[in-house]
Design an enzyme around this catalytic site. Structure first.
Site, PDB file in Angstrom:
ATOM      1  N   LYS A 124       0.779  -1.242   0.000  1.00 32.67           N
ATOM      2  CA  LYS A 124       0.000   0.000   0.000  1.00 32.67           C
ATOM      3  C   LYS A 124       0.809   1.289   0.000  1.00 32.67           C
ATOM      4  O   LYS A 124       0.248   2.363  -0.182  1.00 32.67           O
ATOM      5  CB  LYS A 124      -1.012   0.003   1.134  1.00 32.67           C
ATOM      6  N   THR A 172       9.002  -4.547   8.930  1.00 32.48           N
ATOM      7  CA  THR A 172      10.228  -5.329   8.740  1.00 32.48           C
ATOM      8  C   THR A 172      11.472  -4.455   8.730  1.00 32.48           C
ATOM      9  O   THR A 172      12.448  -4.741   9.423  1.00 32.48           O
ATOM     10  CB  THR A 172      10.122  -6.159   7.440  1.00 32.48           C
ATOM     11  N   GLU A 216      18.163 -11.679  23.977  1.00 33.11           N
ATOM     12  CA  GLU A 216      17.083 -10.735  24.287  1.00 33.11           C
ATOM     13  C   GLU A 216      16.208 -11.359  25.358  1.00 33.11           C
ATOM     14  O   GLU A 216      16.410 -12.513  25.755  1.00 33.11           O
ATOM     15  CB  GLU A 216      16.263 -10.443  23.030  1.00 33.11           C
ATOM     16  N   ASP A 218      -4.910  -3.799   8.326  1.00 35.76           N
ATOM     17  CA  ASP A 218      -5.861  -3.959   7.212  1.00 35.76           C
ATOM     18  C   ASP A 218      -6.174  -5.422   6.899  1.00 35.76           C
ATOM     19  O   ASP A 218      -7.330  -5.774   6.631  1.00 35.76           O
ATOM     20  CB  ASP A 218      -5.301  -3.326   5.923  1.00 35.76           C
ATOM     21  N   HIS A 251       5.988  -3.201  24.006  1.00 42.85           N
ATOM     22  CA  HIS A 251       7.441  -3.302  24.180  1.00 42.85           C
ATOM     23  C   HIS A 251       7.828  -2.446  25.373  1.00 42.85           C
ATOM     24  O   HIS A 251       7.418  -1.286  25.467  1.00 42.85           O
ATOM     25  CB  HIS A 251       8.174  -2.817  22.913  1.00 42.85           C
ATOM     26  N   ARG A 299       9.133 -10.217  27.833  1.00 44.08           N
ATOM     27  CA  ARG A 299       8.714  -8.836  27.599  1.00 44.08           C
ATOM     28  C   ARG A 299       7.480  -8.395  28.400  1.00 44.08           C
ATOM     29  O   ARG A 299       7.423  -7.289  28.920  1.00 44.08           O
ATOM     30  CB  ARG A 299       8.400  -8.746  26.105  1.00 44.08           C
ATOM     31  N   HIS A 319       3.429  -2.765  20.396  1.00 45.62           N
ATOM     32  CA  HIS A 319       4.551  -3.205  19.550  1.00 45.62           C
ATOM     33  C   HIS A 319       4.173  -4.337  18.595  1.00 45.62           C
ATOM     34  O   HIS A 319       4.582  -4.337  17.438  1.00 45.62           O
ATOM     35  CB  HIS A 319       5.683  -3.670  20.467  1.00 45.62           C
ATOM     36  N   ARG A 325       4.708 -13.069  22.458  1.00 46.19           N
ATOM     37  CA  ARG A 325       5.741 -13.544  21.530  1.00 46.19           C
ATOM     38  C   ARG A 325       7.135 -13.397  22.142  1.00 46.19           C
ATOM     39  O   ARG A 325       7.472 -12.364  22.714  1.00 46.19           O
ATOM     40  CB  ARG A 325       5.688 -12.746  20.219  1.00 46.19           C
TER      41      ARG A 325
HETATM   42  P1  FAD Z   1       5.361  -5.845   7.636  1.00 44.62           P
HETATM   43  O1  FAD Z   1       6.819  -5.904   7.555  1.00 44.62           O
HETATM   44  O2  FAD Z   1       4.756  -4.836   8.546  1.00 44.62           O
HETATM   45  O3  FAD Z   1       4.815  -5.635   6.172  1.00 44.62           O
HETATM   46  C1  FAD Z   1       3.445  -5.416   5.947  1.00 44.62           C
HETATM   47  C2  FAD Z   1       3.277  -4.969   4.519  1.00 44.62           C
HETATM   48  O4  FAD Z   1       1.903  -4.913   4.180  1.00 44.62           O
HETATM   49  C3  FAD Z   1       3.814  -3.582   4.230  1.00 44.62           C
HETATM   50  O5  FAD Z   1       4.438  -3.650   2.978  1.00 44.62           O
HETATM   51  C4  FAD Z   1       2.563  -2.714   4.171  1.00 44.62           C
HETATM   52  O6  FAD Z   1       2.715  -1.552   3.416  1.00 44.62           O
HETATM   53  C5  FAD Z   1       1.617  -3.687   3.508  1.00 44.62           C
HETATM   54  N1  FAD Z   1       0.200  -3.412   3.701  1.00 44.62           N
HETATM   55  C6  FAD Z   1      -0.469  -3.153   4.851  1.00 44.62           C
HETATM   56  N2  FAD Z   1      -1.787  -2.992   4.605  1.00 44.62           N
HETATM   57  C7  FAD Z   1      -1.964  -3.162   3.265  1.00 44.62           C
HETATM   58  C8  FAD Z   1      -3.080  -3.113   2.398  1.00 44.62           C
HETATM   59  N3  FAD Z   1      -4.321  -2.866   2.838  1.00 44.62           N
HETATM   60  N4  FAD Z   1      -2.881  -3.313   1.087  1.00 44.62           N
HETATM   61  C9  FAD Z   1      -1.640  -3.543   0.592  1.00 44.62           C
HETATM   62  N5  FAD Z   1      -0.545  -3.598   1.371  1.00 44.62           N
HETATM   63  C10 FAD Z   1      -0.704  -3.417   2.689  1.00 44.62           C
HETATM   64  N6  FAD Z   1      10.724  -8.794  15.119  1.00 44.62           N
HETATM   65  C11 FAD Z   1      11.776  -9.612  15.213  1.00 44.62           C
HETATM   66  O7  FAD Z   1      11.656 -10.821  14.990  1.00 44.62           O
HETATM   67  N7  FAD Z   1      12.993  -9.100  15.539  1.00 44.62           N
HETATM   68  C12 FAD Z   1      13.201  -7.785  15.789  1.00 44.62           C
HETATM   69  O8  FAD Z   1      14.319  -7.370  16.061  1.00 44.62           O
HETATM   70  C13 FAD Z   1      12.095  -6.900  15.709  1.00 44.62           C
HETATM   71  N8  FAD Z   1      12.232  -5.579  15.961  1.00 44.62           N
HETATM   72  C14 FAD Z   1      11.171  -4.748  15.731  1.00 44.62           C
HETATM   73  C15 FAD Z   1      11.350  -3.370  15.845  1.00 44.62           C
HETATM   74  C16 FAD Z   1      10.323  -2.510  15.533  1.00 44.62           C
HETATM   75  C17 FAD Z   1      10.519  -1.024  15.658  1.00 44.62           C
HETATM   76  C18 FAD Z   1       9.076  -3.031  15.093  1.00 44.62           C
HETATM   77  C19 FAD Z   1       7.948  -2.122  14.727  1.00 44.62           C
HETATM   78  C20 FAD Z   1       8.878  -4.403  15.000  1.00 44.62           C
HETATM   79  C21 FAD Z   1       9.924  -5.259  15.317  1.00 44.62           C
HETATM   80  N9  FAD Z   1       9.775  -6.643  15.218  1.00 44.62           N
HETATM   81  C22 FAD Z   1      10.850  -7.461  15.339  1.00 44.62           C
HETATM   82  C23 FAD Z   1       8.520  -7.214  14.716  1.00 44.62           C
HETATM   83  C24 FAD Z   1       8.692  -7.508  13.234  1.00 44.62           C
HETATM   84  O9  FAD Z   1       9.464  -6.491  12.636  1.00 44.62           O
HETATM   85  C25 FAD Z   1       7.374  -7.585  12.519  1.00 44.62           C
HETATM   86  O10 FAD Z   1       6.470  -8.372  13.257  1.00 44.62           O
HETATM   87  C26 FAD Z   1       7.580  -8.211  11.144  1.00 44.62           C
HETATM   88  O11 FAD Z   1       8.533  -7.477  10.427  1.00 44.62           O
HETATM   89  C27 FAD Z   1       6.273  -8.238  10.410  1.00 44.62           C
HETATM   90  O12 FAD Z   1       6.518  -8.618   9.086  1.00 44.62           O
HETATM   91  P2  FAD Z   1       5.314  -8.734   8.089  1.00 44.62           P
HETATM   92  O13 FAD Z   1       5.869  -9.105   6.775  1.00 44.62           O
HETATM   93  O14 FAD Z   1       4.262  -9.565   8.692  1.00 44.62           O
HETATM   94  O15 FAD Z   1       4.711  -7.241   8.045  1.00 44.62           O
HETATM   95  C1  SIN Z   2      13.780  -5.472  19.947  1.00 41.44           C
HETATM   96  O1  SIN Z   2      14.786  -5.328  19.265  1.00 41.44           O
HETATM   97  O2  SIN Z   2      13.724  -5.249  21.152  1.00 41.44           O
HETATM   98  C2  SIN Z   2      12.536  -5.957  19.269  1.00 41.44           C
HETATM   99  C3  SIN Z   2      12.652  -7.378  19.046  1.00 41.44           C
HETATM  100  C4  SIN Z   2      11.343  -8.009  18.681  1.00 41.44           C
HETATM  101  O3  SIN Z   2      10.310  -7.349  18.616  1.00 41.44           O
HETATM  102  O4  SIN Z   2      11.358  -9.218  18.478  1.00 41.44           O
END
Ligand code: FAD
Ligand code: SIN
Length: 538
Positions: A44, A52, A123, A223, A244, A293, A352, A387
């Site tokens: 989107k 990610t 962690e 969404d 978090h 956590r 988070h 988680r």
């Molecule tokens: P996302 O990476 O969020 O991707 C979702 C995608 O869907 C995006 O491209 C978005 O634009 C798209 N999208 C959304 N709605 C729509 C729609 N209606 N139509 C079309 N496209 C849409 N996890 C770990 O394992 N290790 C870590 O170190 C870690 N650190 C983190 C730090 C932060 C700051 C955050 C926010 C999260 C962290 N997490 C971590 C959690 C982890 O990053 C996420 O849970 C994971 O990246 C989610 O991946 P995903 O592919 O499911 O979603």
């Molecule tokens: C962090 O780096 O503390 C986030 C890790 C996670 O959400 O898994």
């Protein structure tokens, strides 16, 4: 039930539509190509938007000497507080190491130790050093970079950016056969259209934006979970919102995405202090500052209440080479006037991660035919009530691969969509901020029957502010609205405290609550709930 939207003006087709370009969507897309299926990847915003690229700490996988999937499983189950489905955890921890090796084969580069081995850190909740990281604290950016490079090289993957998936399309059989999309594009692919496919994979990430302060980026409006609900799919355990513990506290007026201070900073020796400068995690849990956590977030919340302060402190002054080990965090602290090598960092919990989501089986299939969900959007049962750190990127890699294999084995012919005559819904975006504030206030780290009922009553009032103007802000707000309602309803049902669900009026866990809460929405927008016993793997 569907969102109010205009009539589609164009049609595109592929074997499989993947919605979302985070770790889950990109992994699913690449693996679908390995089975020779054509893929339409819609996302989107810009292709690298999503949680990610923000991931800091790393990816957990049993790759280090002396570590094993069994040990990783033990830590995952403990963090999950009795609500993990054991078969899903088994899949995650046993297929995890190979999924990470495949990511490395795609070109992802992880930090190395002085001896040239992959450097592993720790962690919260992990009893071993098993977290791979990249760029110090920029793991997600490297994962995203490597997967995107591979996806862009593949001519069988068509990418449409600025394409918001609104609702699914179904054929005569009731199976999903596409989605409606809104694209801000050019030429023929602009405005509302239909994307038709033989299977649809929802990989839209988290729903952190339901709350007023979150680590999640602005696209994380849940969404995909809301879309699946409207499609008749079941959702599971949405009351388990992970807060978090250590998000940089700036001041109350800061809303939306806030800078994260990774748990890995505590993994490298930082400690939490209250306003009196006392360590407060020692004695609370055997792993003290590195407890799971939910336990740390609760204790911080208690300290904030007891000392009447809006935050606690993180002392990272003894962390070795902070600036090099955590360059992103160093920069965001400095931008906010804090030198973490010399000063204490003010931190407080913020929303988070959604441990629940669209209910899927071990192959990512939802309760609706041809509709799959992957990544943070999905609930595989692997995270239970909380988680374990760094298990999320891993889940996207493992289940993205499994979904592709399952789709390839079960691909059905393309159906023509039939007209959906169910009622429409469209919330006005003016309710977004009051909704987020209400959720933080009444359905946040700590909840009670009273706070949840008040929140539900307010949501009902906000829901009367309907719009007849189909546009992005209103679609996103509608999704937030439906998810907020689902979270509050589930949190009211669960009369106990477990993992990240903390009920002040029911402070204990009960074995008779060792079950999932599963919700669904019918065609007319009526909610149903049922419970399902946790799968113990026996
Ligand atoms: P996302 O990476 O969020 O991707 C979702 C995608 O869907 C995006 O491209 C978005 O634009 C798209 N999208 C959304 N709605 C729509 C729609 N209606 N139509 C079309 N496209 C849409 N996890 C770990 O394992 N290790 C870590 O170190 C870690 N650190 C983190 C730090 C932060 C700051 C955050 C926010 C999260 C962290 N997490 C971590 C959690 C982890 O990053 C996420 O849970 C994971 O990246 C989610 O991946 P995903 O592919 O499911 O979603
Ligand atoms: C962090 O780096 O503390 C986030 C890790 C996670 O959400 O898994």
């Amino acid at each position: 039930m569907k969102l109010l939207a205009g009539a589609p003006g164009w049609t595109v087709k592929a074997d499989v539509i993947v919605i979302g370009s985070g770790v889950a969507g990109l992994t699913a897309a690449l693996n679908l190509r390995a089975h020779n299926l054509s893929v339409l990847l819609v996302t989107k915003a810009k292709i690298d938007e999503g949680s990610t690229k923000w991931a800091q700490g790393g990816i957990a996988a049993a790759l280090g000497p002396g570590d094993s999937p069994e040990d990783h499983k033990r830590d995952t189950l403990i963090a999950g507080a009795g609500l993990c489905d054991v078969p899903a955890v088994d899949v995650l921890v046993t297929e995890g190491p190979e999924a990470v090796r495949k990511l490395i084969a795609h070109g992802a580069e992880f930090d190395k130790s002085e001896t040239g081995e992959i450097a592993l850190t720790r962690e919260g909740g992990h009893l071993r050093n098993r977290i791979l990281h990249a760029g110090g604290d920029a793991t997600g950016a490297e994962v995203s970079r490597a997967l995107l490079a591979a996806v862009k090289q593949d001519n069988g993957i068509e990418i449409i950016e600025n394409a918001l998936a609104i609702d699914v399309l179904k054929g005569k059989s009731g199976a999903v056969c596409g989605v409606t999309l809104h694209v801000i594009g050019a030429g023929t692919i602009d405005g509302i259209g239909r994307a038709l496919a033989r299977s649809v994979v929802i990989a839209t990430g988290g729903l952190g934006q339901v709350y007023s302060q979150t680590t999640n980026p602005s696209v994380s409006t849940g969404d995909g979970v809301a879309l699946a609900l409207r499609a008749g799919a079941e959702i599971e355990d949405v009351e388990f919102i992970q807060f978090h513990p250590t998000v940089l506290w700036r001041d109350e007026s800061n809303k939306g995405q806030q800078p994260l201070i990774s748990e890995a900073v505590r993994g490298e020796g930082a400690i939490l202090l209250n306003d009196k400068g006392e360590r407060f995690m020692v004695g609370v849990h055997p792993q003290s500052d590195l407890a799971p956590r939910d336990i740390v977030a609760k204790e911080i919340f208690k300290q904030m209440k007891e000392h009447n302060t809006p935050h606690v402190w993180l002392d990272a002054t003894k962390v070795k080479d902070f600036k090099d080990r955590f360059p992103t965090i160093y920069q965001s602290c400095m931008e906010n006037g804090i030198d973490p090598t010399r000063q204490l960092i003010p931190v407080s919990p913020a929303s988070h991660y959604a441990s629940g989501g669209v209910k899927v089986d071990l192959n990512g299939l939802t309760s609706v035919k041809n509709l799959y969900a992957c990544g943070e959007t999905a609930c595989t049962g692997a995270h239970g009530a909380n988680r374990l750190a760094s298990n999320s990127l891993l889940e996207g890699l493992v289940f993205g691969t499994r979904i592709a294999e399952t789709i390839a084995k079960n691909i059905s012919p393309q159906e023509e969509p039939v007209e959906d005559r169910s009622p429409t819904f469209l919330a006005d975006s003016s309710i977004k901020m009051p909704l987020q504030l209400a959720m933080s206030q009444g359905a946040g780290v700590m909840r009670s029957e009273k706070s949840l009922n008040e929140t539900l009553a307010l949501l009902e009032k906000l829901g009367t502010h309907q719009s007849n103007s189909p546009r992005i802000e209103n679609w996103e707000t509608s999704n937030l609205y439906q998810l907020a309602t689902a979270i509050v309803k589930a949190a009211l049902i669960r009369k106990e405290t477990r993992g990240s669900h903390w009920r002040s009026d029911f402070p204990e866990s009960h074995t008779n609550w060792q079950k999932h809460i599963i919700q669904s929405l019918n065609d007319q927008g009526i909610w149903s709930e049922r419970e399902e016993v946790v799968k113990d793997g026996a």
